[in-house]
Design a protein around this motif. Structure first.
Motif, PDB file in Angstrom:
ATOM      1  N   ASP A 283       0.801  -1.228   0.000  1.00  0.00           N
ATOM      2  CA  ASP A 283       0.000   0.000   0.000  1.00  0.00           C
ATOM      3  C   ASP A 283       0.837   1.283   0.000  1.00  0.00           C
ATOM      4  OD1 ASP A 283      -2.430  -1.540   0.236  1.00  0.00           O
ATOM      5  OD2 ASP A 283      -1.900  -1.854   2.341  1.00  0.00           O
ATOM      6  N   LEU A 284       2.166   1.157   0.025  1.00  0.00           N
ATOM      7  CA  LEU A 284       3.031   2.341   0.074  1.00  0.00           C
ATOM      8  C   LEU A 284       2.992   3.112  -1.240  1.00  0.00           C
ATOM      9  CD1 LEU A 284       6.225   0.887   1.818  1.00  0.00           C
ATOM     10  CD2 LEU A 284       4.326   2.126   2.865  1.00  0.00           C
ATOM     11  N   THR A 285       3.104   4.421  -1.120  1.00  0.00           N
ATOM     12  CA  THR A 285       3.198   5.278  -2.302  1.00  0.00           C
ATOM     13  C   THR A 285       4.644   5.272  -2.813  1.00  0.00           C
ATOM     14  OG1 THR A 285       3.798   7.257  -1.055  1.00  0.00           O
ATOM     15  CG2 THR A 285       1.418   6.829  -1.347  1.00  0.00           C
ATOM     16  N   ALA A 286       4.836   5.774  -4.010  1.00  0.00           N
ATOM     17  CA  ALA A 286       6.193   5.874  -4.566  1.00  0.00           C
ATOM     18  C   ALA A 286       7.077   6.740  -3.658  1.00  0.00           C
ATOM     19  CB  ALA A 286       6.141   6.449  -5.979  1.00  0.00           C
ATOM     20  N   GLU A 287       6.515   7.808  -3.113  1.00  0.00           N
ATOM     21  CA  GLU A 287       7.277   8.688  -2.217  1.00  0.00           C
ATOM     22  C   GLU A 287       7.675   7.951  -0.934  1.00  0.00           C
ATOM     23  OE1 GLU A 287       4.829  11.098  -4.956  1.00  0.00           O
ATOM     24  OE2 GLU A 287       4.276   9.518  -3.547  1.00  0.00           O
ATOM     25  N   GLU A 288       6.780   7.108  -0.429  1.00  0.00           N
ATOM     26  CA  GLU A 288       7.086   6.352   0.786  1.00  0.00           C
ATOM     27  C   GLU A 288       8.153   5.284   0.524  1.00  0.00           C
ATOM     28  OE1 GLU A 288       2.766   6.961   2.973  1.00  0.00           O
ATOM     29  OE2 GLU A 288       3.035   5.318   1.537  1.00  0.00           O
ATOM     30  N   TRP A 289       8.147   4.690  -0.660  1.00  0.00           N
ATOM     31  CA  TRP A 289       9.200   3.734  -1.025  1.00  0.00           C
ATOM     32  C   TRP A 289      10.553   4.446  -1.044  1.00  0.00           C
ATOM     33  CZ3 TRP A 289       9.399  -1.395  -1.230  1.00  0.00           C
ATOM     34  CH2 TRP A 289       8.205  -2.109  -1.341  1.00  0.00           C
ATOM     35  N   GLU A 290      10.596   5.600  -1.667  1.00  0.00           N
ATOM     36  CA  GLU A 290      11.848   6.367  -1.748  1.00  0.00           C
ATOM     37  C   GLU A 290      12.306   6.803  -0.355  1.00  0.00           C
ATOM     38  OE1 GLU A 290      13.302  10.504  -3.751  1.00  0.00           O
ATOM     39  OE2 GLU A 290      11.961   9.240  -4.944  1.00  0.00           O
ATOM     40  N   ALA A 291      11.367   7.233   0.458  1.00  0.00           N
ATOM     41  CA  ALA A 291      11.684   7.655   1.824  1.00  0.00           C
ATOM     42  C   ALA A 291      12.165   6.475   2.668  1.00  0.00           C
ATOM     43  CB  ALA A 291      10.459   8.298   2.468  1.00  0.00           C
ATOM     44  N   THR A 292      11.599   5.302   2.426  1.00  0.00           N
ATOM     45  CA  THR A 292      12.033   4.084   3.125  1.00  0.00           C
ATOM     46  C   THR A 292      13.481   3.766   2.776  1.00  0.00           C
ATOM     47  OG1 THR A 292       9.793   3.181   3.256  1.00  0.00           O
ATOM     48  CG2 THR A 292      11.608   1.596   3.379  1.00  0.00           C
ATOM     49  N   GLN A 293      13.818   3.836   1.492  1.00  0.00           N
ATOM     50  CA  GLN A 293      15.200   3.561   1.092  1.00  0.00           C
ATOM     51  C   GLN A 293      16.165   4.560   1.734  1.00  0.00           C
ATOM     52  OE1 GLN A 293      16.716   4.641  -2.677  1.00  0.00           O
ATOM     53  NE2 GLN A 293      18.277   3.050  -2.657  1.00  0.00           N
ATOM     54  N   SER A 294      15.789   5.817   1.754  1.00  0.00           N
ATOM     55  CA  SER A 294      16.635   6.843   2.356  1.00  0.00           C
ATOM     56  C   SER A 294      16.891   6.545   3.837  1.00  0.00           C
ATOM     57  CB  SER A 294      15.968   8.213   2.186  1.00  0.00           C
ATOM     58  OG  SER A 294      16.689   9.205   2.841  1.00  0.00           O
ATOM     59  N   LEU A 295      15.837   6.180   4.561  1.00  0.00           N
ATOM     60  CA  LEU A 295      15.999   5.860   5.981  1.00  0.00           C
ATOM     61  C   LEU A 295      16.751   4.548   6.179  1.00  0.00           C
ATOM     62  CD1 LEU A 295      12.677   6.949   7.704  1.00  0.00           C
ATOM     63  CD2 LEU A 295      14.889   8.088   7.698  1.00  0.00           C
ATOM     64  N   LEU A 296      16.583   3.593   5.264  1.00  0.00           N
ATOM     65  CA  LEU A 296      17.323   2.340   5.368  1.00  0.00           C
ATOM     66  C   LEU A 296      18.829   2.598   5.298  1.00  0.00           C
ATOM     67  CD1 LEU A 296      17.505  -0.742   5.486  1.00  0.00           C
ATOM     68  CD2 LEU A 296      17.184  -0.754   2.993  1.00  0.00           C
ATOM     69  N   LEU A 297      19.242   3.447   4.390  1.00  0.00           N
ATOM     70  CA  LEU A 297      20.664   3.767   4.275  1.00  0.00           C
ATOM     71  C   LEU A 297      21.169   4.511   5.508  1.00  0.00           C
ATOM     72  CD1 LEU A 297      20.773   4.726   0.493  1.00  0.00           C
ATOM     73  CD2 LEU A 297      21.460   2.555   1.562  1.00  0.00           C
ATOM     74  N   ALA A 298      20.355   5.419   6.036  1.00  0.00           N
ATOM     75  CA  ALA A 298      20.737   6.136   7.261  1.00  0.00           C
ATOM     76  C   ALA A 298      20.803   5.171   8.450  1.00  0.00           C
ATOM     77  CB  ALA A 298      19.741   7.260   7.546  1.00  0.00           C
ATOM     78  N   ALA A 299      19.831   4.258   8.537  1.00  0.00           N
ATOM     79  CA  ALA A 299      19.810   3.291   9.636  1.00  0.00           C
ATOM     80  C   ALA A 299      21.016   2.356   9.567  1.00  0.00           C
ATOM     81  CB  ALA A 299      18.515   2.485   9.603  1.00  0.00           C
ATOM     82  N   LYS A 300      21.391   1.936   8.364  1.00  0.00           N
ATOM     83  CA  LYS A 300      22.557   1.065   8.215  1.00  0.00           C
ATOM     84  C   LYS A 300      23.826   1.775   8.685  1.00  0.00           C
ATOM     85  CE  LYS A 300      25.312  -1.723   5.039  1.00  0.00           C
ATOM     86  NZ  LYS A 300      26.574  -1.386   5.668  1.00  0.00           N
ATOM     87  N   ALA A 301      24.010   3.018   8.286  1.00  0.00           N
ATOM     88  CA  ALA A 301      25.193   3.772   8.711  1.00  0.00           C
ATOM     89  C   ALA A 301      25.209   3.910  10.241  1.00  0.00           C
ATOM     90  CB  ALA A 301      25.220   5.141   8.039  1.00  0.00           C
ATOM     91  N   TYR A 302      24.048   4.195  10.820  1.00  0.00           N
ATOM     92  CA  TYR A 302      23.901   4.327  12.268  1.00  0.00           C
ATOM     93  C   TYR A 302      24.243   3.007  12.975  1.00  0.00           C
ATOM     94  CZ  TYR A 302      20.909   4.268  16.511  1.00  0.00           C
ATOM     95  OH  TYR A 302      20.397   4.116  17.775  1.00  0.00           O
ATOM     96  N   MET A 303      23.675   1.900  12.481  1.00  0.00           N
ATOM     97  CA  MET A 303      23.911   0.597  13.105  1.00  0.00           C
ATOM     98  C   MET A 303      25.346   0.127  12.909  1.00  0.00           C
ATOM     99  SD  MET A 303      20.522  -1.588  12.329  1.00  0.00           S
ATOM    100  CE  MET A 303      18.948  -0.785  12.290  1.00  0.00           C
ATOM    101  N   ASP A 304      25.893   0.365  11.718  1.00  0.00           N
ATOM    102  CA  ASP A 304      27.283  -0.018  11.472  1.00  0.00           C
ATOM    103  C   ASP A 304      28.214   0.660  12.469  1.00  0.00           C
ATOM    104  OD1 ASP A 304      26.609  -1.671   9.348  1.00  0.00           O
ATOM    105  OD2 ASP A 304      27.268  -0.264   7.801  1.00  0.00           O
ATOM    106  N   GLU A 305      27.958   1.926  12.732  1.00  0.00           N
ATOM    107  CA  GLU A 305      28.813   2.680  13.660  1.00  0.00           C
ATOM    108  C   GLU A 305      28.592   2.264  15.105  1.00  0.00           C
ATOM    109  OE1 GLU A 305      29.442   7.239  15.225  1.00  0.00           O
ATOM    110  OE2 GLU A 305      28.817   6.939  13.144  1.00  0.00           O
ATOM    111  N   LEU A 306      27.331   2.136  15.494  1.00  0.00           N
ATOM    112  CA  LEU A 306      27.010   1.901  16.903  1.00  0.00           C
ATOM    113  C   LEU A 306      27.103   0.438  17.323  1.00  0.00           C
ATOM    114  CD1 LEU A 306      26.177   3.786  19.211  1.00  0.00           C
ATOM    115  CD2 LEU A 306      23.807   3.265  18.667  1.00  0.00           C
ATOM    116  N   TYR A 307      26.702  -0.483  16.431  1.00  0.00           N
ATOM    117  CA  TYR A 307      26.594  -1.900  16.817  1.00  0.00           C
ATOM    118  C   TYR A 307      27.582  -2.826  16.097  1.00  0.00           C
ATOM    119  CZ  TYR A 307      22.211  -0.110  18.713  1.00  0.00           C
ATOM    120  OH  TYR A 307      21.267   0.619  19.390  1.00  0.00           O
ATOM    121  N   GLN A 308      28.165  -2.409  15.005  1.00  0.00           N
ATOM    122  CA  GLN A 308      29.113  -3.201  14.200  1.00  0.00           C
ATOM    123  C   GLN A 308      28.616  -4.613  13.876  1.00  0.00           C
ATOM    124  OE1 GLN A 308      30.798  -1.958  17.408  1.00  0.00           O
ATOM    125  NE2 GLN A 308      30.779  -0.018  16.337  1.00  0.00           N
ATOM    126  N   PRO A 309      27.429  -4.740  13.271  1.00  0.00           N
ATOM    127  CA  PRO A 309      26.956  -6.080  12.898  1.00  0.00           C
ATOM    128  C   PRO A 309      27.762  -6.638  11.727  1.00  0.00           C
ATOM    129  CG  PRO A 309      25.502  -4.427  11.978  1.00  0.00           C
ATOM    130  CD  PRO A 309      26.500  -3.692  12.843  1.00  0.00           C
TER     131      PRO A 309
END
Length: 131
Positions: free
Chosen positions: A57-83
């Motif tokens: 049910d996501l809009t195209a804008e929500e898909w793009e926003a999800t990808q943007s946050l996914l990349l930010a979350a990965k950078a955050y987790m890589d730095e803080l948790y080192q998975p």
């Protein structure tokens, strides 16, 4: 907006924190996921701000926003948790394991010292217990 939804009404789940957000989506973590050594250490979800039942049910804008946050979350987790790896996914519908009927994209860091290290999402589906 669903008045009983914990993603539409963040105050209904006081242990969740908005870590990042943009115009369309938020990246949330529960307090327990921020604890070193917890079973879901570092895990979080990306949810659209508008109530959408599933990823379908996501809009195209929500898909793009999800990808943007996914990349930010990965950078955050890589730095803080080192998975050493990640599992990413949506549960859609009750049979698919969705318990909160607001689309939420799981971002789950994985660690080499876990008992199930090397086992991916399909592991449980391919097991004898699921036949």
């Amino acid at each position: 907006m669903d008045t009983n939804c914990v993603f539409c009404n963040l105050e209904l789940e006081p242990s969740q924190t908005v870590v990042f957000q943009n115009e369309y989506c938020m990246f949330l973590q529960l307090e327990e996921s921020r604890v070193k050594g917890s079973p879901l250490e570092g895990a979080g979800v990306i949810v659209p701000k508008q109530h959408r039942e599933t990823a379908f049910d996501l809009t195209a804008e929500e898909w793009e926003a999800t990808q943007s946050l996914l990349l930010a979350a990965k950078a955050y987790m890589d730095e803080l948790y080192q998975p050493q790896g990640y599992n990413l996914g949506w549960n859609c519908g009750a049979i698919g394991g969705q318990h909160i009927l607001h689309s939420h994209f799981h971002v789950i860091p994985r660690y080499a010292d876990e008992p199930l290290a090397g086992k991916g999402i399909r592991y449980m589906f391919k097991s004898l217990a699921n036949r």
